[in-house]
Scaffold this motif. Structure first.
Motif, PDB file in Angstrom:
ATOM      1  N   GLU A 178      13.259  -5.827  -2.459  1.00  0.00           N
ATOM      2  CA  GLU A 178      13.255  -6.912  -1.484  1.00  0.00           C
ATOM      3  C   GLU A 178      12.062  -7.845  -1.708  1.00  0.00           C
ATOM      4  O   GLU A 178      11.328  -8.215  -0.786  1.00  0.00           O
ATOM      5  CB  GLU A 178      13.254  -6.358  -0.064  1.00  0.00           C
ATOM      6  CG  GLU A 178      14.510  -5.530   0.242  1.00  0.00           C
ATOM      7  CD  GLU A 178      14.533  -5.004   1.661  1.00  0.00           C
ATOM      8  OE1 GLU A 178      13.540  -5.235   2.403  1.00  0.00           O
ATOM      9  OE2 GLU A 178      15.535  -4.375   2.038  1.00  0.00           O
ATOM     10  N   GLU A 179      11.853  -8.210  -2.973  1.00  0.00           N
ATOM     11  CA  GLU A 179      10.822  -9.168  -3.378  1.00  0.00           C
ATOM     12  C   GLU A 179       9.410  -8.707  -3.065  1.00  0.00           C
ATOM     13  O   GLU A 179       8.484  -9.526  -2.968  1.00  0.00           O
ATOM     14  CB  GLU A 179      11.079 -10.539  -2.740  1.00  0.00           C
ATOM     15  CG  GLU A 179      12.421 -11.147  -3.115  1.00  0.00           C
ATOM     16  CD  GLU A 179      12.606 -11.276  -4.628  1.00  0.00           C
ATOM     17  OE1 GLU A 179      11.732 -11.889  -5.263  1.00  0.00           O
ATOM     18  OE2 GLU A 179      13.612 -10.759  -5.158  1.00  0.00           O
ATOM     19  N   THR A 180       9.230  -7.409  -2.932  1.00  0.00           N
ATOM     20  CA  THR A 180       7.911  -6.839  -2.674  1.00  0.00           C
ATOM     21  C   THR A 180       7.644  -5.726  -3.686  1.00  0.00           C
ATOM     22  O   THR A 180       8.543  -4.941  -3.988  1.00  0.00           O
ATOM     23  CB  THR A 180       7.828  -6.261  -1.247  1.00  0.00           C
ATOM     24  OG1 THR A 180       8.148  -7.288  -0.304  1.00  0.00           O
ATOM     25  CG2 THR A 180       6.430  -5.742  -0.946  1.00  0.00           C
ATOM     26  N   ALA A 181       6.413  -5.677  -4.192  1.00  0.00           N
ATOM     27  CA  ALA A 181       6.072  -4.715  -5.239  1.00  0.00           C
ATOM     28  C   ALA A 181       5.392  -3.482  -4.662  1.00  0.00           C
ATOM     29  O   ALA A 181       4.541  -3.574  -3.762  1.00  0.00           O
ATOM     30  CB  ALA A 181       5.156  -5.365  -6.269  1.00  0.00           C
ATOM     31  N   TYR A 182       5.786  -2.340  -5.190  1.00  0.00           N
ATOM     32  CA  TYR A 182       5.164  -1.056  -4.891  1.00  0.00           C
ATOM     33  C   TYR A 182       4.696  -0.481  -6.225  1.00  0.00           C
ATOM     34  O   TYR A 182       5.464  -0.431  -7.184  1.00  0.00           O
ATOM     35  CB  TYR A 182       6.155  -0.098  -4.232  1.00  0.00           C
ATOM     36  CG  TYR A 182       6.742  -0.619  -2.936  1.00  0.00           C
ATOM     37  CD1 TYR A 182       6.243  -0.195  -1.712  1.00  0.00           C
ATOM     38  CD2 TYR A 182       7.803  -1.521  -2.944  1.00  0.00           C
ATOM     39  CE1 TYR A 182       6.777  -0.661  -0.520  1.00  0.00           C
ATOM     40  CE2 TYR A 182       8.349  -2.001  -1.758  1.00  0.00           C
ATOM     41  CZ  TYR A 182       7.831  -1.566  -0.554  1.00  0.00           C
ATOM     42  OH  TYR A 182       8.363  -2.043   0.621  1.00  0.00           O
ATOM     43  N   VAL A 183       3.439  -0.038  -6.266  1.00  0.00           N
ATOM     44  CA  VAL A 183       2.880   0.480  -7.520  1.00  0.00           C
ATOM     45  C   VAL A 183       2.495   1.939  -7.329  1.00  0.00           C
ATOM     46  O   VAL A 183       1.790   2.290  -6.367  1.00  0.00           O
ATOM     47  CB  VAL A 183       1.671  -0.352  -7.980  1.00  0.00           C
ATOM     48  CG1 VAL A 183       0.974   0.319  -9.160  1.00  0.00           C
ATOM     49  CG2 VAL A 183       2.124  -1.761  -8.364  1.00  0.00           C
ATOM     50  N   PHE A 184       2.970   2.787  -8.236  1.00  0.00           N
ATOM     51  CA  PHE A 184       2.738   4.230  -8.204  1.00  0.00           C
ATOM     52  C   PHE A 184       1.884   4.586  -9.414  1.00  0.00           C
ATOM     53  O   PHE A 184       2.277   4.326 -10.557  1.00  0.00           O
ATOM     54  CB  PHE A 184       4.071   4.966  -8.238  1.00  0.00           C
ATOM     55  CG  PHE A 184       5.020   4.517  -7.152  1.00  0.00           C
ATOM     56  CD1 PHE A 184       5.058   5.158  -5.929  1.00  0.00           C
ATOM     57  CD2 PHE A 184       5.863   3.423  -7.358  1.00  0.00           C
ATOM     58  CE1 PHE A 184       5.923   4.727  -4.923  1.00  0.00           C
ATOM     59  CE2 PHE A 184       6.731   2.990  -6.363  1.00  0.00           C
ATOM     60  CZ  PHE A 184       6.759   3.641  -5.140  1.00  0.00           C
ATOM     61  N   PHE A 185       0.738   5.191  -9.176  1.00  0.00           N
ATOM     62  CA  PHE A 185      -0.191   5.395 -10.284  1.00  0.00           C
ATOM     63  C   PHE A 185      -0.657   6.845 -10.354  1.00  0.00           C
ATOM     64  O   PHE A 185      -0.466   7.633  -9.430  1.00  0.00           O
ATOM     65  CB  PHE A 185      -1.373   4.430 -10.181  1.00  0.00           C
ATOM     66  CG  PHE A 185      -2.285   4.653  -8.995  1.00  0.00           C
ATOM     67  CD1 PHE A 185      -3.477   5.345  -9.143  1.00  0.00           C
ATOM     68  CD2 PHE A 185      -1.967   4.152  -7.732  1.00  0.00           C
ATOM     69  CE1 PHE A 185      -4.326   5.545  -8.069  1.00  0.00           C
ATOM     70  CE2 PHE A 185      -2.811   4.349  -6.645  1.00  0.00           C
ATOM     71  CZ  PHE A 185      -3.998   5.046  -6.815  1.00  0.00           C
ATOM     72  N   GLY A 186      -1.271   7.155 -11.473  1.00  0.00           N
ATOM     73  CA  GLY A 186      -1.754   8.512 -11.697  1.00  0.00           C
ATOM     74  C   GLY A 186      -1.730   8.834 -13.177  1.00  0.00           C
ATOM     75  O   GLY A 186      -1.224   8.055 -13.995  1.00  0.00           O
ATOM     76  N   PRO A 187      -2.253   9.988 -13.569  1.00  0.00           N
ATOM     77  CA  PRO A 187      -2.318  10.358 -14.987  1.00  0.00           C
ATOM     78  C   PRO A 187      -0.933  10.664 -15.548  1.00  0.00           C
ATOM     79  O   PRO A 187       0.057  10.763 -14.807  1.00  0.00           O
ATOM     80  CB  PRO A 187      -3.200  11.609 -14.983  1.00  0.00           C
ATOM     81  CG  PRO A 187      -2.998  12.201 -13.615  1.00  0.00           C
ATOM     82  CD  PRO A 187      -2.836  11.025 -12.699  1.00  0.00           C
TER      83      PRO A 187
END
Length: 321
Positions: A178-187
């Motif tokens: 829905e035109e919104t960014a979600y960022v998932f991070f980690g090793p």
């Protein structure tokens, strides 16, 4: 009998590894051709010159929209000009026979004058950051190895260039809903690729690296030219407003754990490739990571590797909005 090797070369060879001094780069050969290509993302532009016609064509295809319209454009303003040269050596670092097997090794050295020396198995680079120019010594023009040489240096370069612009190259997966960014991070192994495969119908920015760029009052996430194992070619180099950053933690239940600013900054810094190898970059790393944490919700996402985690994640996005 005196040692016939150049003094700096002899001193720089240890345990089968060759550690280039700055004077090593005076011995480089010519480039592979006269072609050049500009690669850009997140407001950062780098020109790679010294390419053969084949290398130019293959790089343009590899980087797609990130190289559009820039082939041979010598008048395009860039942040970095990378000059490809043939290396007089056939290698720099030797693969270590360890258990578990060595994944990848890259070394960085800051010189007193601010120049950066970076090297790995098949390449070495001398980057004069004040002049915006780098010499990249490549050991071969073999297609597979050559692609790896250029891309691995560009990853280092874009990480540092992003930092100078108040942006971050983050080891993370980016998903747009829905035109919104979600960022998932980690090793590696934390579940970044899994998140993208569980996000059916969403735009996938990457399953490996994303760039966080400053906007009015916050940050946005954008794709980068460097794809992970499962990321399809990018169809847009645009940036999407960032709803949240989620440090992945494997768990038996889906749960979002908000982090306070100090813990958020610490988690972010651990997922910043390359720049944390340079002591001189750390004040800027801390400053930018703090700015990100102050303007964007940062949480630990405890998830059990099924698509149900989106219910908890989107609650954060709605709260941020």
């Amino acid at each position: 009998m005196p040692d016939s090797k150049p003094r700096d070369e002899a001193a720089a060879t240890t345990g089968g590894d060759f550690h280039p001094s700055t004077s090593f780069f005076d011995s480089l050969g010519e480039g592979f051709g006269v072609g050049s290509l500009v690669i850009s993302t997140g407001g950062i532009r780098a020109r790679v010159s010294g390419l053969s016609a084949r290398q130019l064509s293959e790089m343009a295809a590899r980087y797609g929209i990130f190289a559009r319209g820039a082939r041979g454009a010598s008048d395009v303003a860039v942040d970095l000009h990378v000059e490809l040269r043939r290396s007089p050596r056939d290698g720099f670092l030797r693969v270590r026979r360890t258990v578990p097997a060595e994944m990848y090794r890259l070394l960085t050295r800051e010189e007193e004058d601010g120049r950066l020396v970076v090297w790995s198995y098949e390449w070495a680079a001398l980057w004069d950051r004040s002049a915006g120019r780098a010499l990249l010594a490549a050991t071969t023009d073999d297609r597979v190895v050559f692609d790896r040489i250029v891309e691995n240096f560009l990853r280092v370069a874009f990480a540092h260039l992003a930092l100078e612009k108040g942006a971050l190259l983050l080891h993370g997966a980016g998903v747009v809903r829905e035109e919104t960014a979600y960022v998932f991070f980690g090793p590696s192994g934390s579940g970044k690729t899994t998140v993208t495969t569980l996000s059916k119908g969403a735009r996938i920015l990457s399953d490996d690296l994303v760039i966080l760029v400053p906007t009015d009052g916050g940050y946005a996430a954008s794709s980068v030219p460097f794809r992970g194992l499962m990321t399809p070619p990018a169809t847009s180099d645009g940036a999407w407003p960032l709803a949240g950053l989620f440090r992945l933690v494997k768990a038996e239940e889906d749960r979002v754990e908000p982090l306070d600013a100090p813990h958020a900054v610490g988690e972010l810094i651990q997922s910043l490739p390359f720049v944390t190898d340079c002591a001189g970059a750390m004040p800027k790393v801390l400053k930018v990571a703090t700015e990100v944490a102050e303007t964007t919700p940062v949480s630990r996402l405890h998830f059990r590797k099924d698509a149900g985690f989106w219910r908890a994640v989107e609650d954060v996005g709605r709260s941020a909005a």
